[in-house]
Design an enzyme around this catalytic site. Structure first.
Site, PDB file in Angstrom:
ATOM      1  N   ARG A 230      43.939  20.405 -31.093  1.00 25.54           N
ATOM      2  CA  ARG A 230      43.496  19.016 -31.158  1.00 25.54           C
ATOM      3  C   ARG A 230      44.590  18.157 -31.784  1.00 25.54           C
ATOM      4  NH1 ARG A 230      40.432  18.370 -34.640  1.00 25.54           N
ATOM      5  NH2 ARG A 230      40.025  20.422 -35.513  1.00 25.54           N
TER       6      ARG A 230
ATOM      7  N   TYR B  84      43.986  20.427 -23.504  1.00 21.40           N
ATOM      8  CA  TYR B  84      43.552  21.511 -24.392  1.00 21.40           C
ATOM      9  C   TYR B  84      42.235  21.234 -25.118  1.00 21.40           C
ATOM     10  CZ  TYR B  84      44.339  25.762 -27.050  1.00 21.40           C
ATOM     11  OH  TYR B  84      44.238  27.042 -27.536  1.00 21.40           O
TER      12      TYR B  84
ATOM     13  N   GLY C  26      39.356  20.677 -27.571  1.00 21.03           N
ATOM     14  CA  GLY C  26      38.609  19.499 -27.991  1.00 21.03           C
ATOM     15  C   GLY C  26      39.198  18.179 -27.501  1.00 21.03           C
TER      16      GLY C  26
ATOM     17  N   LYS D 256      33.788  18.033 -29.250  1.00 18.85           N
ATOM     18  CA  LYS D 256      34.091  17.214 -30.432  1.00 18.85           C
ATOM     19  C   LYS D 256      33.852  15.727 -30.157  1.00 18.85           C
ATOM     20  CE  LYS D 256      35.346  20.873 -32.587  1.00 18.85           C
ATOM     21  NZ  LYS D 256      34.488  21.400 -33.645  1.00 18.85           N
TER      22      LYS D 256
ATOM     23  N   HIS E  62      29.039  19.252 -37.939  1.00 15.29           N
ATOM     24  CA  HIS E  62      29.972  20.330 -37.585  1.00 15.29           C
ATOM     25  C   HIS E  62      29.481  21.611 -38.265  1.00 15.29           C
ATOM     26  CE1 HIS E  62      34.498  21.663 -37.553  1.00 15.29           C
ATOM     27  NE2 HIS E  62      33.853  22.117 -36.506  1.00 15.29           N
TER      28      HIS E  62
ATOM     29  N   SER F 230      37.414  23.604 -39.285  1.00 20.34           N
ATOM     30  CA  SER F 230      37.862  24.401 -38.145  1.00 20.34           C
ATOM     31  C   SER F 230      38.630  25.632 -38.626  1.00 20.34           C
ATOM     32  CB  SER F 230      38.788  23.566 -37.265  1.00 20.34           C
ATOM     33  OG  SER F 230      38.184  22.328 -36.984  1.00 20.34           O
ATOM     34  N   ALA F 231      38.398  26.747 -37.949  1.00 26.01           N
ATOM     35  CA  ALA F 231      39.112  27.999 -38.215  1.00 26.01           C
ATOM     36  C   ALA F 231      38.905  28.524 -39.645  1.00 26.01           C
ATOM     37  CB  ALA F 231      40.608  27.850 -37.901  1.00 26.01           C
ATOM     38  N   CYS F 232      37.702  28.311 -40.195  1.00 29.12           N
ATOM     39  CA  CYS F 232      37.362  28.853 -41.522  1.00 29.12           C
ATOM     40  C   CYS F 232      36.229  29.871 -41.425  1.00 29.12           C
ATOM     41  CB  CYS F 232      36.963  27.739 -42.480  1.00 29.12           C
ATOM     42  SG  CYS F 232      38.358  26.775 -43.053  1.00 29.12           S
ATOM     43  N   GLY F 233      35.950  30.369 -40.224  1.00 28.10           N
ATOM     44  CA  GLY F 233      35.005  31.477 -40.104  1.00 28.10           C
ATOM     45  C   GLY F 233      33.581  31.097 -39.736  1.00 28.10           C
ATOM     46  N   LYS F 234      33.374  29.937 -39.104  1.00 28.20           N
ATOM     47  CA  LYS F 234      32.001  29.600 -38.687  1.00 28.20           C
ATOM     48  C   LYS F 234      31.496  30.606 -37.654  1.00 28.20           C
ATOM     49  CE  LYS F 234      32.024  25.201 -37.527  1.00 28.20           C
ATOM     50  NZ  LYS F 234      33.436  24.876 -37.824  1.00 28.20           N
ATOM     51  N   THR F 235      32.350  30.939 -36.684  1.00 26.05           N
ATOM     52  CA  THR F 235      31.905  31.865 -35.634  1.00 26.05           C
ATOM     53  C   THR F 235      31.597  33.233 -36.250  1.00 26.05           C
ATOM     54  OG1 THR F 235      33.273  30.639 -34.083  1.00 26.05           O
ATOM     55  CG2 THR F 235      32.494  32.796 -33.352  1.00 26.05           C
ATOM     56  N   ASN F 236      32.429  33.666 -37.191  1.00 28.53           N
ATOM     57  CA  ASN F 236      32.174  34.964 -37.841  1.00 28.53           C
ATOM     58  C   ASN F 236      30.838  34.958 -38.587  1.00 28.53           C
ATOM     59  OD1 ASN F 236      34.624  35.841 -36.945  1.00 28.53           O
ATOM     60  ND2 ASN F 236      35.680  35.655 -38.912  1.00 28.53           N
TER      61      ASN F 236
ATOM     62  N   ASP G 221      29.131  26.086 -33.903  1.00 25.72           N
ATOM     63  CA  ASP G 221      30.052  24.975 -34.200  1.00 25.72           C
ATOM     64  C   ASP G 221      29.359  23.635 -34.457  1.00 25.72           C
ATOM     65  OD1 ASP G 221      32.816  24.191 -34.515  1.00 25.72           O
ATOM     66  OD2 ASP G 221      32.677  23.142 -32.602  1.00 25.72           O
TER      67      ASP G 221
ATOM     68  N   ARG H 145      42.422  30.686 -28.002  1.00 24.96           N
ATOM     69  CA  ARG H 145      40.965  30.546 -27.971  1.00 24.96           C
ATOM     70  C   ARG H 145      40.321  31.424 -26.896  1.00 24.96           C
ATOM     71  NH1 ARG H 145      38.367  26.614 -31.554  1.00 24.96           N
ATOM     72  NH2 ARG H 145      40.105  25.626 -32.613  1.00 24.96           N
TER      73      ARG H 145
ATOM     74  N   ARG I 155      38.276  26.767 -47.317  1.00 25.13           N
ATOM     75  CA  ARG I 155      39.223  27.839 -47.612  1.00 25.13           C
ATOM     76  C   ARG I 155      39.953  27.450 -48.886  1.00 25.13           C
ATOM     77  NH1 ARG I 155      41.825  31.475 -43.978  1.00 25.13           N
ATOM     78  NH2 ARG I 155      40.521  30.856 -42.227  1.00 25.13           N
TER      79      ARG I 155
ATOM     80  N   ASN J  22      28.984  38.858 -46.614  1.00 22.50           N
ATOM     81  CA  ASN J  22      28.528  37.488 -46.906  1.00 22.50           C
ATOM     82  C   ASN J  22      27.004  37.406 -46.880  1.00 22.50           C
ATOM     83  OD1 ASN J  22      31.153  36.661 -47.202  1.00 22.50           O
ATOM     84  ND2 ASN J  22      31.362  35.902 -45.109  1.00 22.50           N
TER      85      ASN J  22
HETATM   86  C1  OXD Z   1      37.477  22.999 -34.024  1.00 25.16           C
HETATM   87  C2  OXD Z   1      36.828  23.699 -32.906  1.00 25.16           C
HETATM   88  O1  OXD Z   1      38.673  22.741 -33.963  1.00 25.16           O
HETATM   89  O2  OXD Z   1      35.644  24.052 -33.062  1.00 25.16           O
HETATM   90  O3  OXD Z   1      36.768  22.694 -34.989  1.00 25.16           O
HETATM   91  O4  OXD Z   1      37.447  23.909 -31.846  1.00 25.16           O
HETATM   92 MN    MN Z   2      34.730  23.219 -34.808  1.00 24.54          MN
END
Ligand code: OXD
Ligand code: MN
Length: 595
Positions: free
Chosen positions: A70, A211, A213, A220, A240, A262-268, A287, A379, A410, A507
């Site tokens: 992004r 690319y 978002g 987004k 978010h 972003s990229a701090c482990g939401k999907t995990n 997300d 991604r 983080r 967690n």
């Molecule tokens: C982000 C995404 O960048 O979810 O937050 O792609």
């Molecule tokens: Mn996101």
């Protein structure tokens, strides 16, 4: 044009865009599997998509090295008055921005097909769902939108002749002259990229990037920036946040929504499998959460998306087995490495690295190479329904009732593993002062500390001071039915630079403590920054970690917090007179507690 469009607004808009962008033809998408296959065939024939022998119906794409994330510096919230966009957003006056962009859009689809993509964010027909139409000249966008949103001709039926929708205009900004050879990932140079939002008109214009978002405008742009502005006007919330359901051994369900940058482990976290016996976790979304107050006065959340657009590097059977199982087929990969066996690979995947691969730039790569094989923001695009732990209620039109909100980021130091807010208002203070070390999800430097309130800094479609007030207002409406608020930091490090907390499935132990707090079955210790677990209350049975590490994880260093105050004050001062009085009060109380 392949079908006749009946909706008056859409018909006129398609004509207007076609006149401006002059595509070679127009195709209206219907969202069918045949359409997806045809589109993929087109991408394969032109050498843009690479088939993966090892994953059924899955394909790898490589973007241009300049178009990998992004572009927040080129993202605009264009309101008539700059103050409405606020200090966290780039702003250009609508007339000026439209003039600049119209000049760019003029003839920009020359030689290309203009795709009209009707999509629903949220289950089609749900009272919370919103309809968008994306016009794009990128077939890569079409296939990704098929996975990430609900693309369907039923959306057009639902619109009828007079229904309304959110227009999302996208061009990669690379007209093709007759005889000109197309590049594999056409896009415009950075100075010509614009990701623009006109929240007062519910309108999105994106130019120059293909690319994530920047280009998949349902995510987004619509579901956060435009939706957050709509949510404020209509008294709901667009956040978010991941959404998960945690079920206790007694069968009690808790729904948790968590906001991390972003990229701090939401999907995990969204797909986490608890390490504590008897607890079960299911994923509703990874997300974005749209939340409305239900008839019983509680806050109900839906995931408006249909897929996961997750960060690949670091995803493994160790860190996120459920994501790995989601990725077995029917997926799109972008900027991952390609192995000699015909599979994707990225840093952090299980097992040894391949002896040889083709890196995300298309070059030979071996473990001895100086560079990474997969881009840090590589991604996967995966259908949410394929997740083995997708919650059976993930498409329930009315959503799931939220019990707990979590904020976090983080932070290698200062911030403890978990804190509970003293009250909703204190929780809003924690959310509005949240900070995180930056990641590769945005173009820019990595590892710097930035204040990212509610993980919404890049995604709030209006003045963030007003957004804070909106949170206070929602708390007022929810009263004693409001979710409890917590703050977590999985990323605290020892002096030697090692992560102190094992994270991932462990967690669940922190989530369990939160549920017990909701039940009132455990106490908590008061500290200047909030409530923390009393010794022995956090279930660490079976975790192999020195007790000193746990002490360190929950340590509150008042001096270190005092040292943060100037930065917090500076951050809050940027909102000027839009800063809610309640936040000033929270800051004063925090300072008093610190002494
Ligand atoms: C982000 C995404 O960048 O979810 O937050 O792609
Ligand atoms: Mn996101």
């Amino acid at each position: 044009m392949n079908i006749e469009v009946k909706n008056k607004k859409l018909k006129a808009w398609i004509q207007e865009v076609a006149d401006m962008c002059t595509p070679k033809d127009i195709y209206i998408c219907n969202g069918s599997n045949e359409e997806y296959d045809q589109m993929i065939k087109l991408l394969l024939d032109s050498g843009i998509a690479i088939p993966l022998k090892k994953r059924k119906n899955s394909f790898l794409f490589r973007s241009d090295p300049s178009d990998v994330a992004r572009v927040e510096d080129n993202t605009y919230i264009s309101t008539p008055d700059q103050i409405e966009a606020g200090p966290t957003n780039n702003w250009i006056a609508p007339d000026d921005l439209k003039k600049t962009m119209k000049d760019l859009y003029k003839g920009c689809m020359k030689g290309r097909t203009m795709y009209v993509i009707p999509f629903s964010m949220g289950p089609i027909g749900s009272p919370i769902a919103k309809i968008g139409i994306e016009i794009s000249d990128s077939p890569y966008v079409v296939v990704n939108m098929h996975i990430m949103t609900r693309v369907s001709d039923r959306v057009l039926e639902l619109l009828g002749t007079d229904g309304d929708f959110i227009p999302c205009l996208h061009s990669i900004g690379a007209p093709l002259e007759p005889g000109q050879e197309d590049s594999k990932w056409p896009c415009a140079p950075i100075e010509k990229k614009y990701i623009s939002h006109f929240p007062n008109e519910n309108l999105i214009w994106s130019y120059g990037s293909g690319y994530g978002g920047n280009a998949l405008l349902g995510k987004k742009c619509l579901a956060l920036r435009i939706a957050s502005a709509m949510a404020r006007r209509e008294s709901w919330m667009a956040e978010h946040m991941l959404i998960l359901r945690l079920t206790s051994p007694e069968g009690k369900q808790y729904h948790i929504a968590a906001a991390f940058p972003s990229a701090c482990g939401k999907t995990n976290l969204a797909m986490m499998q608890p390490s504590i016996p008897g607890w079960k976790c299911e994923c509703v979304g990874d997300d974005i959460a749209w939340m409305k107050i239900g008839p019983d006065g509680r806050l109900y959340a839906i995931n408006p998306e249909n897929g996961f657009f997750g960060v690949a590097p670091g995803t493994s059977y160790e860190t996120n087995p459920m994501a790995m199982d989601t990725l077995k087929e029917n997926c799109i990969f972008t900027n991952c490495a390609l192995t000699d066996e015909g599979d994707v690979w990225w840093e952090g995947m299980d097992g040894d690295p391949p002896k040889h691969a083709i890196d995300w730039k298309g070059n030979d790569w071996t473990p001895e190479s100086d560079s990474v094989a997969a881009h840090a923001n590589a991604r996967f695009t995966a259908p949410a329904a394929q997740c083995p732990v997708i919650c059976e209620d993930w498409e329930k039109p009315e959503g799931v009732p939220i019990d707990i909100f979590i904020f976090g980021g983080r932070r290698s130091s200062v911030v403890p593993l978990v804190t509970e807010a003293y009250s909703w208002d204190h929780g809003v203070f924690l959310g509005s002062t949240a900070a995180s070390e930056t990641t590769a999800a945005n173009i820019g430097s990595v590892g710097n500390l930035r204040r990212d309130p509610f993980a919404m800094k890049p995604f709030c479609g209006y003045n963030m001071g007003d957004y804070f007030q909106h949170w206070f207002n929602m708390g007022g409406k929810l009263g004693d039915k409001a979710p409890r608020i917590f703050y977590v930091n999985w990323f605290r490090k020892s002096e030697e630079g090692k992560f102190l907390w094992p994270g991932f499935s462990d967690n669940s132990r922190v989530l369990k403590w939160m549920c017990e707090r909701v039940e009132g079955s455990v106490g908590a210790e008061e500290t200047p920054i909030g409530l923390i677990p009393k010794e022995g209350d956090l279930d660490v049975n079976g975790v192999d970690m020195p007790s000193d590490d746990l002490k360190e994880l929950l340590k509150i260093d008042s001096e270190a917090w005092k040292a943060e105050i100037p930065d917090i004050e500076h951050h809050l001062s940027t909102f000027g007179d839009r800063l809610p009085d309640k936040l000033k009060k929270q800051l004063d109380e925090f300072k008093k507690r610190l002494g």
